[in-house]
Design an enzyme around this catalytic site. Structure first.
Site, PDB file in Angstrom:
ATOM      1  CE1 TYR A 152      11.055  31.644   5.371  1.00 13.89           C
ATOM      2  CE2 TYR A 152      11.385  29.309   4.902  1.00 13.89           C
ATOM      3  CZ  TYR A 152      11.155  30.605   4.468  1.00 13.89           C
ATOM      4  OH  TYR A 152      11.019  30.854   3.126  1.00 13.89           O
ATOM      5  NE  ARG A 167      -6.952   0.074  10.575  1.00 11.75           N
ATOM      6  CZ  ARG A 167      -5.701  -0.048  10.156  1.00 11.75           C
ATOM      7  NH1 ARG A 167      -4.867   0.993  10.210  1.00 11.75           N
ATOM      8  NH2 ARG A 167      -5.234  -1.188   9.702  1.00 11.75           N
ATOM      9  CE  LYS A 226      -0.459  -0.259   5.013  1.00  9.54           C
ATOM     10  NZ  LYS A 226      -1.183  -0.973   6.079  1.00  9.54           N
ATOM     11  CG  MET A 273       8.722  23.801  -0.319  1.00  7.17           C
ATOM     12  SD  MET A 273       7.858  24.890  -1.452  1.00  7.17           S
ATOM     13  CE  MET A 273       6.485  25.427  -0.463  1.00  7.17           C
TER      14      MET A 273
HETATM   15  C1  LIG Z   1      -0.503  -1.922   6.732  1.00  7.42           C
HETATM   16  C2  LIG Z   1      -1.081  -3.220   7.131  1.00  7.42           C
HETATM   17  C3  LIG Z   1      -0.244  -4.327   7.371  1.00  7.42           C
HETATM   18  C4  LIG Z   1       1.265  -4.230   7.378  1.00  7.42           C
HETATM   19  O1  LIG Z   1       1.678  -3.632   8.588  1.00  7.42           O
HETATM   20  P1  LIG Z   1       3.228  -3.419   8.934  1.00  7.42           P
HETATM   21  O2  LIG Z   1       3.205  -2.883  10.307  1.00  7.42           O
HETATM   22  O3  LIG Z   1       3.734  -2.433   7.951  1.00  7.42           O
HETATM   23  O4  LIG Z   1       3.879  -4.736   8.806  1.00  7.42           O
HETATM   24  C5  LIG Z   1      -0.849  -5.542   7.629  1.00  7.42           C
HETATM   25  N1  LIG Z   1      -2.197  -5.653   7.672  1.00  7.42           N
HETATM   26  C6  LIG Z   1      -3.008  -4.607   7.473  1.00  7.42           C
HETATM   27  C7  LIG Z   1      -4.486  -4.802   7.559  1.00  7.42           C
HETATM   28  C8  LIG Z   1      -2.483  -3.355   7.208  1.00  7.42           C
HETATM   29  O5  LIG Z   1      -3.295  -2.313   7.020  1.00  7.42           O
END
Ligand SMILES: *Cc1c(COP(=O)(O)O)cnc(C)c1O
Length: 360
Positions: free
Chosen positions: A256, A134, A39, A304
């Site tokens: 800054y 979640r 992802k 930036m």
């Molecule tokens: C992002 C994610 C993972 C991977 O988690 P890491 O901590 O990066 O290993 C596994 N399962 C789900 C559902 C996730 O959203």
């Protein structure tokens, strides 16, 4: 040289490091299958680039339908798990056509599957909320959900899954694992539970399909164990160069907001890397940086396009000296800690304007 690559910043992504880290994941996983989590553009490493390096994984996990289709069109035949599932029933024909596994975590998705008429049924990962609150069905409705899934004609193979909230700290997974075990007892379906932290620390939480993300990119999910301790190699190196030098005297300030007040004569180097490149703006003075192979620290606010570092005692540092923001010799975890965040945020914030070089 490409003209648009004349600014000295670049990110180098190492396919060797990615492969090594996947081998580490396999070592921990034993017989469990490995879904490499891709992802957020593979945590900033580039979707197709990471998928190529990690092609010996058993599957990939991501979020975006367009990304999944891109993987299929690039020839990846792996299992692809969509971690948030489909967002509307209109996507289901694409799931069927591209053989995508949908995480099913809420009522509307289940209802859509009950009503769908698909050319081929889809694989799903049915998600139980075991306490993270979640995604996932509440334990109270789980038995009913399971019965409906069994009857849904649009559903092919089922895997049950959950996700742990505290696998990376000492609270661990035991409470959530117990809830999961109780509710999945007797179900004939494979299980998927483990992120990187669970994979490396809790063999009892492995199940059949593990889902490592961050460890594949060479970073540690734990505060008390470094990537080096875990034999993980950084897959991303962010580097740039010194493009300016200032000699400053007591009473002057840097950057800054004049947040850094100079108390002794200092030599300050200006580095071509700022928050528009993905470097965290909230990194305070004192965040570690490596200049010409030696450790030093940032001074003043990150701007930036640039940040400033102390080179008072780095006598050879001059215009053009190489600066490592994170990577080999400077773990991204250390930079993240100094900036009050986690490596995940720094890696996936790498800006599109930073040229990427792939090394084998
Ligand atoms: C992002 C994610 C993972 C991977 O988690 P890491 O901590 O990066 O290993 C596994 N399962 C789900 C559902 C996730 O959203």
């Amino acid at each position: 040289m490409q003209l648009n690559a004349s600014r000295p910043i670049r990110a180098t992504i190492s396919a060797t490091a990615l492969r090594h880290n996947l081998a580490r994941a396999r070592h921990f996983a034993g017989h469990a299958k490995v879904l490499a989590v891709l992802k957020a553009s593979a945590y900033g490493h580039g979707l197709l680039r990471a998928a190529s390096a990690l092609r010996s994984a058993d599957g990939f996990a991501l979020l975006d339908l367009g990304d999944a289709i891109r993987l299929r069109e690039a020839g990846f035949a792996h299992r692809i798990v969509m971690l948030e599932g489909f967002f509307s029933a209109a996507e289901l024909p694409e799931y069927s056509r591209y053989r995508l596994t949908a995480v099913v975590h809420r009522e509307g998705q289940l209802a859509a599957l009950e009503e769908a008429r698909l050319a081929a049924p889809v694989d799903i990962m049915l998600k139980l909320n075991t306490g993270m609150n979640r995604l996932g069905f509440a334990p109270a409705v789980w038995a009913d959900v399971v019965e409906r899934v069994r009857r849904a004609a649009a559903v092919n193979a089922v895997t049950v899954m959950t996700h742990f909230a505290c696998a990376d700290d000492d609270r661990g997974i035991s409470e959530q694992l117990a809830v999961f075990g109780r509710h999945c007892e007797g179900l004939p379906w494979p299980r998927s539970m483990a992120n990187s932290a669970t994979l490396m620390r809790y063999p009892e939480g492995h199940g059949d399909w593990v889902r490592p993300g961050i460890m594949l990119y060479g970073s540690s999910p734990f505060a008390d164990q470094s990537a080096l301790d875990l034999d993980l190699r950084p897959a991303m190196m962010l580097e740039s160069e010194i493009i300016g030098i200032q000699n400053v005297m007591p009473g002057e300030s840097i950057g800054y907001g004049a947040t850094f007040r100079v108390e002794r004569p200092m030599r300050i180097a200006v580095v071509a890397c700022g928050y528009a490149d993905g470097y965290p703006r909230h990194a305070p003075s004192g965040t570690p940086v490596q200049v010409g192979g030696q450790r030093t620290q940032t001074v003043g606010r990150v701007s930036m396009d640039m940040l400033m570092v102390d080179v008072t005692y780095l006598l050879t540092a001059t215009i053009g000296t190489r600066v490592v923001l994170w990577g080999d010799g400077l773990p991204v975890d250390e930079v993240a800690r100094a900036a009050g965040t986690v490596s995940y945020e720094l890696l996936c914030a790498l800006a599109p304007r930073v040229p990427v070089i792939e090394t084998d």
